[in-house]
Design a protein around this motif. Structure first.
Motif, PDB file in Angstrom:
ATOM      1  N   ASP A  62       6.975   5.114 -16.893  1.00 35.30           N
ATOM      2  CA  ASP A  62       7.262   5.313 -15.461  1.00 35.30           C
ATOM      3  C   ASP A  62       5.786   4.168 -15.171  1.00 35.30           C
ATOM      4  OD1 ASP A  62       8.725   7.405 -14.872  1.00 35.30           O
ATOM      5  OD2 ASP A  62       7.046   9.064 -15.678  1.00 35.30           O
ATOM      6  N   ALA A  64       3.931   3.200 -10.932  1.00 35.30           N
ATOM      7  CA  ALA A  64       3.766   2.586  -9.646  1.00 35.30           C
ATOM      8  C   ALA A  64       2.696   1.899  -9.210  1.00 35.30           C
ATOM      9  CB  ALA A  64       3.521   4.015  -9.100  1.00 35.30           C
ATOM     10  N   GLU A  82       4.869  -1.668  -1.731  1.00 29.68           N
ATOM     11  CA  GLU A  82       4.021  -0.344  -2.661  1.00 29.68           C
ATOM     12  C   GLU A  82       4.886   0.167  -3.378  1.00 29.68           C
ATOM     13  OE1 GLU A  82       1.203   2.469  -0.645  1.00 29.68           O
ATOM     14  OE2 GLU A  82      -0.007   0.567  -0.899  1.00 29.68           O
ATOM     15  N   CYS A  84       7.363   2.227  -6.386  1.00 34.90           N
ATOM     16  CA  CYS A  84       7.616   3.021  -8.076  1.00 34.90           C
ATOM     17  C   CYS A  84       8.634   2.913  -8.605  1.00 34.90           C
ATOM     18  CB  CYS A  84       7.444   4.450  -8.175  1.00 34.90           C
ATOM     19  SG  CYS A  84       8.441   5.230  -6.982  1.00 34.90           S
ATOM     20  N   LYS A 112      10.371   1.910  -3.062  1.00 35.40           N
ATOM     21  CA  LYS A 112       8.868   2.653  -2.498  1.00 35.40           C
ATOM     22  C   LYS A 112       8.398   3.947  -2.327  1.00 35.40           C
ATOM     23  CE  LYS A 112      10.693  -1.790   0.856  1.00 35.40           C
ATOM     24  NZ  LYS A 112      10.963  -2.063   2.207  1.00 35.40           N
ATOM     25  N   LYS A 113       7.475   3.256  -2.402  1.00 33.81           N
ATOM     26  CA  LYS A 113       6.930   4.565  -2.616  1.00 33.81           C
ATOM     27  C   LYS A 113       6.055   5.578  -1.151  1.00 33.81           C
ATOM     28  CE  LYS A 113       2.283   4.535  -3.000  1.00 33.81           C
ATOM     29  NZ  LYS A 113       1.038   5.669  -2.121  1.00 33.81           N
ATOM     30  N   TRP A 119      -1.205   7.559  -6.332  1.00 35.18           N
ATOM     31  CA  TRP A 119      -0.047   6.245  -7.033  1.00 35.18           C
ATOM     32  C   TRP A 119      -0.283   7.483  -8.203  1.00 35.18           C
ATOM     33  CZ3 TRP A 119       0.973   2.643  -5.294  1.00 35.18           C
ATOM     34  CH2 TRP A 119       0.535   1.428  -4.362  1.00 35.18           C
ATOM     35  N   ALA A 122       2.978   9.578  -6.706  1.00 38.36           N
ATOM     36  CA  ALA A 122       4.516   8.785  -7.559  1.00 38.36           C
ATOM     37  C   ALA A 122       4.585   7.880  -8.821  1.00 38.36           C
ATOM     38  CB  ALA A 122       4.245   7.228  -6.604  1.00 38.36           C
ATOM     39  N   ALA A 123       3.752   7.682  -9.764  1.00 38.68           N
ATOM     40  CA  ALA A 123       4.402   7.807 -11.474  1.00 38.68           C
ATOM     41  C   ALA A 123       4.601   8.271 -11.652  1.00 38.68           C
ATOM     42  CB  ALA A 123       2.831   7.098 -11.646  1.00 38.68           C
ATOM     43  N   LEU A 302      12.655  10.596  -3.180  1.00 41.77           N
ATOM     44  CA  LEU A 302      11.040  10.832  -3.324  1.00 41.77           C
ATOM     45  C   LEU A 302      11.565  11.256  -1.283  1.00 41.77           C
ATOM     46  CD1 LEU A 302      10.520   6.972  -4.450  1.00 41.77           C
ATOM     47  CD2 LEU A 302       9.475   9.021  -4.819  1.00 41.77           C
TER      48      LEU A 302
END
Length: 347
Positions: A62, A64, A82, A84, A112-113, A119, A122-123, A302
């Motif tokens: 993983d 991000a 940005e 992930c 896209k995050k 962060w 998201a990861a 997401l």
């Protein structure tokens, strides 16, 4: 770039830090400057040598971060985005995992995050979130009003599976827990207190009886096995007629039971189905056309998280990229009892 590498298979003492060249950006690739990475059980299994691979290895499924560059033919992503990413095995031995400052992955494994996710949050999404999404949405095809048993629901995958089941309108979610902390976390996720069953000190028969009782005396439409062993057998024992069991855990040959024997198999006896979810299968064995589903599903998940329809996993930041941080992540996961996800900051 800085990276944490694995010198040889075995214990956490084999991790070390080194400077590596930046990854090569091939056609179809996205180069990501990593801001956070998370830890998954597959990481310590790879460290132990279960899946082989050429050493030294940079682990981590993983990541991000921010798009640093895009390769020829990449559309929809630009420098500065940005994102992930699920860092699968699609690039073979040329790839490095997320325990590094830079990672190059096919664009199909990147989404896209959402701005509202940190962060580390998201990861935490790609591997665990996609595994839950594929298990619940694709394999189990859970529909409104159905019942679900989830074993090991307080871990990373369960942290996404429970909210997804709630979003899809499950009438009943029963989950196993091994500690009071896990039970409390399941309540936080939305599992009713009376629907959490402790597996400590219980025989398989007692667990099956408790699970069915917690489901109002009825067998389950769906059972999700996130633990393996006795919990996989439990999932198969409590499934109802025409139900679907989905497992994410492989078993050694000696743990096998007679799935195909009509007299002995709980699945055969109830005309139930068994599904296997191995998130990295398409990445390792497929091609670009097969990989597109990663981007589709990750983007869909997401979007559910961004809109508040599915909550993200509780994520604990273990600290900055370092040998000790990586060792700590592996030790914690391997010891068991982690609620939610573990992650580290990188850039």
């Amino acid at each position: 770039m800085r990276a944490i590498l694995l010198r040889e298979f075995g214990g956490v003492e084999h991790f070390y830090e080194a400077e590596l060249p930046a990854p090569l950006v091939r056609a179809g690739d996205v180069l990501v400057r990593v801001r956070a990475a998370s830890f998954n059980p597959v990481d310590y299994k790879r460290r132990a040598g279960h899946f082989g691979g050429a050493l030294p290895l940079v682990l981590g499924h993983d990541a991000a971060g921010v798009v640093e560059a895009v390769g020829e033919g990449v559309g929809g992503l630009s420098q500065g985005d940005e994102v992930c990413a699920f860092v699968g095995d699609s690039r073979g031995p040329q790839a490095n995992g997320g325990y590094a400052e830079l990672v190059a992955v096919p664009a199909q494994l990147v989404a896209k995050k959402p701005a509202g996710l940190s962060w580390t949050e998201a990861a935490a999404v790609p591997t665990a979130g996609l595994s839950a999404y594929e298990a619940i949405v694709r394999h189990a095809a859970l529909s409104r009003g159905q019942s679900v048993l989830i074993t090991g629901a307080s871990g990373g995958v369960g942290s996404f599976a429970v909210p997804l089941c709630l979003r899809l309108g499950a009438a009943s979610i029963v989950a196993t827990a091994g500690s009071e902390r896990s039970a409390a976390y399941l309540a936080e996720l939305g599992v009713a207190k009376e629907s959490v069953i402790s597996h400590r000190g219980a025989t398989p028969a007692e667990l099956a009886e408790r699970a069915i009782a917690a489901n109002g005396g009825r067998r389950f439409d769906v059972a999700l096995d996130l633990v393996g062993g006795d919990m996989k057998r439990l999932a198969c024992e409590v499934i109802g007629f025409g139900g679907r069991v989905v497992t994410l855990v492989e078993e050694p040959e000696e743990r096998a039971f007679p799935v195909f024997d009509a007299q002995k198999s709980p699945l055969f006896a109830r005309s139930a189905s068994l599904h296997f979810e191995l998130l990295g299968a398409r990445a390792a064995s497929g091609g670009p056309a097969d990989w597109e589903i990663y981007r589709e599903e990750l983007s869909a998940l997401l979007a559910l998280i961004e809109s508040g329809q599915v909550r993200s996993a509780r994520t604990e930041d273990l600290g900055a990229l370092s040998v000790e941080t990586v060792r700590e992540g592996h030790r914690r996961l391997e010891a068991g009892g982690v609620q939610g996800k573990l992650a580290m900051t990188v850039g």
